[in-house]
Enzyme design. Structure first.
Site, short mmCIF file in Angstrom:
data_model
loop_
_atom_site.label_atom_id
_atom_site.label_comp_id
_atom_site.label_asym_id
_atom_site.label_seq_id
_atom_site.Cartn_x
_atom_site.Cartn_y
_atom_site.Cartn_z
N ASP A 184 61.78 43.29 -22.87
CA ASP A 184 60.90 42.79 -23.92
C ASP A 184 59.89 41.87 -23.27
O ASP A 184 60.26 40.86 -22.68
CB ASP A 184 61.73 42.03 -24.96
CG ASP A 184 60.86 41.45 -26.07
OD1 ASP A 184 60.06 42.20 -26.65
OD2 ASP A 184 60.97 40.24 -26.34
N GLU A 268 58.85 48.88 -24.91
CA GLU A 268 58.28 49.12 -26.22
C GLU A 268 56.77 49.27 -26.09
O GLU A 268 56.13 48.49 -25.39
CB GLU A 268 58.61 47.92 -27.10
CG GLU A 268 58.30 48.10 -28.55
CD GLU A 268 58.72 46.86 -29.35
OE1 GLU A 268 59.03 47.01 -30.53
OE2 GLU A 268 58.70 45.75 -28.79
N CYS A 321 69.38 42.79 -36.09
CA CYS A 321 70.54 42.33 -35.33
C CYS A 321 71.03 43.47 -34.45
O CYS A 321 71.33 44.55 -34.94
CB CYS A 321 71.65 41.87 -36.28
SG CYS A 321 73.20 41.56 -35.42
N CYS A 324 74.97 44.39 -35.54
CA CYS A 324 75.38 45.07 -36.77
C CYS A 324 74.23 45.81 -37.46
O CYS A 324 74.45 46.56 -38.39
CB CYS A 324 76.01 44.07 -37.74
SG CYS A 324 74.82 43.00 -38.54
N CYS A 340 72.92 35.82 -37.27
CA CYS A 340 72.87 36.97 -38.17
C CYS A 340 73.72 36.70 -39.40
O CYS A 340 74.88 36.29 -39.29
CB CYS A 340 73.37 38.22 -37.45
SG CYS A 340 73.54 39.63 -38.55
N CYS A 343 76.79 39.55 -39.54
CA CYS A 343 78.01 39.54 -38.71
C CYS A 343 78.25 38.19 -38.02
O CYS A 343 79.25 38.02 -37.34
CB CYS A 343 77.93 40.64 -37.66
SG CYS A 343 76.65 40.34 -36.42
N ASP A 350 64.57 36.84 -27.94
CA ASP A 350 64.03 37.85 -27.03
C ASP A 350 65.12 38.74 -26.42
O ASP A 350 64.90 39.93 -26.20
CB ASP A 350 63.21 37.19 -25.91
CG ASP A 350 62.00 36.46 -26.47
OD1 ASP A 350 61.52 36.84 -27.56
OD2 ASP A 350 61.53 35.50 -25.82
#
Ligand SMILES: [Zn+2]
Length: 387
Positions: A184, A268, A321, A324, A340, A343, A350
């Protein structure tokens, strides 16, 4: 495999003049050809091919006699370059070919063939110019293809020679969940990896960019057209080149390590414009860096039989997340860490994003089950699977 070798050239006064003539003539032909292509399309929807444009060169030389002083193959190469610029535009749907300006920081001309490289005497012979002193630091083996001479903003000359070393591109090595890394890229850290590694932009680069800002301010304080303004401009160009070199060095280190440590790398597709809002200093560091970094990853993966996986920009990778699949719609740009609600996992923003990039890339390859938003991601299947 095709590999480019770049060397510094030291032309004498006469050769320098010939370089400038070639650069000027190629720019002139490029712009004229581009104009003709646009006009032909606008008037009767015809497309002028590289062949059509090259066929116009003899008449052009009668009209502009100074064009005969330069290597005609360089002029033909210019039309081929224009052709590739259009191919890229149609294939990648971005960046309509631009007219070349004499103000571009990098000025170039191509020599498709009939040049000679003399490693023993550190010199290169170019058609119509002759033997030019060149620092041939590394020797290459293979068939030399197109060469390109470039001039930087501070007046340094380089020759870049494309060499086919006769080796086949290596077979892609198999990869699986454990041998793939997600990257990332961002503003706070240059790159964050799915294994938790963070690599910051080097401090010296920040220092160099601050110095650049100071030098740029000096230019604006000098009188237009004055000698002092030219001197200040030269300092700016010099600092620019220093930053480019430092940045390339840094990017090479990071990309080489990422490629050698992993079988596959997931990245990405970036929306650089969106990321750059309100980040002035970051912009200077970021904009060129990310695309250059991806370019290096791409060819190094080719060289070493590794795989580069690209995922499109989906739901912001930072909001999902990675454990999950719950989506955190409340996540703000300033939140560097979050927990999160689904979960209870505590996330580094990052690192979580880079894990998602990796997961989505492997999903595309059917190497792991789909993580449905709000559902549970299946466990990764197997370790090594044929990519
Ligand atoms: Zn969760």
């Amino acid at each position: 495999m095709l590999i480019a070798y770049k060397y510094r050239m030291y032309p004498d006064e006469r050769q320098r003049e010939m370089f400038l003539k070639h650069i000027g003539a190629c720019r002139f032909v490029y712009n004229l050809s581009l104009e003709r292509k646009i006009k032909a399309y606008e008037t009767d929807k015809t497309t002028l091919s590289c062949y059509n444009l090259n066929a116009m060169l003899p008449d052009l030389k009668k009209e502009f006699e100074w064009l005969t002083e330069v290597n005609s193959q360089s002029l033909q190469q210019t039309n081929r370059n224009l052709d590739s610029a259009f191919t890229r535009f149609f294939r990648e749907k971005k960046g309509f070919p631009k007219f070349k300006s004499r103000k571009n920081p990098l000025q170039t001309f191509g020599i498709p063939q009939h040049y000679k490289v003399d490693f023993d005497n550190n010199r290169v012979k170019l058609p119509k110019i002759g033997w030019i002193k060149t620092k041939l630091s590394r020797q290459f083996n293979g068939i030399s293809k197109t060469a390109t001479v470039s001039m930087t903003a501070t007046g340094k000359f380089f020759i870049s020679i494309l060499v086919d070393d006769g080796r086949e591109t290596p077979e892609k090595e198999p990869f699986g969940y454990d041998s793939t890394i997600g990257l990332d890229v961002g503003i706070t850290d240059f790159v964050t990896m799915s294994d938790g590694t963070k690599i910051d932009n080097p401090k010296f680069l920040r220092g160099s960019i601050q110095r650049l800002n100071v030098l740029q301010k000096r230019v604006s304080q000098k009188k237009k057209g004055s000698k002092n303004r030219d001197k200040a401009k030269y300092q700016v160009a010099k600092q620019h080149e220093k930053i480019t070199d430092q940045r390339k060095d840094f990017l090479h280190k990071v990309s080489s390590k990422a490629v050698s440590d992993n079988q596959a790398i997931a990245i990405e597709t970036l929306n650089v414009a969106g990321m750059m809002k309100n980040h002035c200093l970051a912009q200077a560091i970021g904009d060129v860096s990310w695309s250059e970094f991806f370019r290096q990853l791409e060819y190094k993966c080719e060289w070493y039989g590794k795989t580069l996986l690209r995922v499109g920009q989906f739901e912001p990778s930072s909001k999902i997340c990675s454990v999950c699949g719950s989506i955190n719609d409340d996540l703000k740009l300033s939140d560097r860490e979050w927990t999160c609600a689904g979960c209870g996992t505590f996330h580094d923003r990052d690192v979580n994003a880079s894990i998602n990039i990796k997961k989505f890339a492997l999903q595309d390859q059917n190497l792991i089950g789909v993580i449905a938003p709000g559902g549970t991601g299946e466990e990764p299947v197997g370790d090594v699977i044929d990519g």
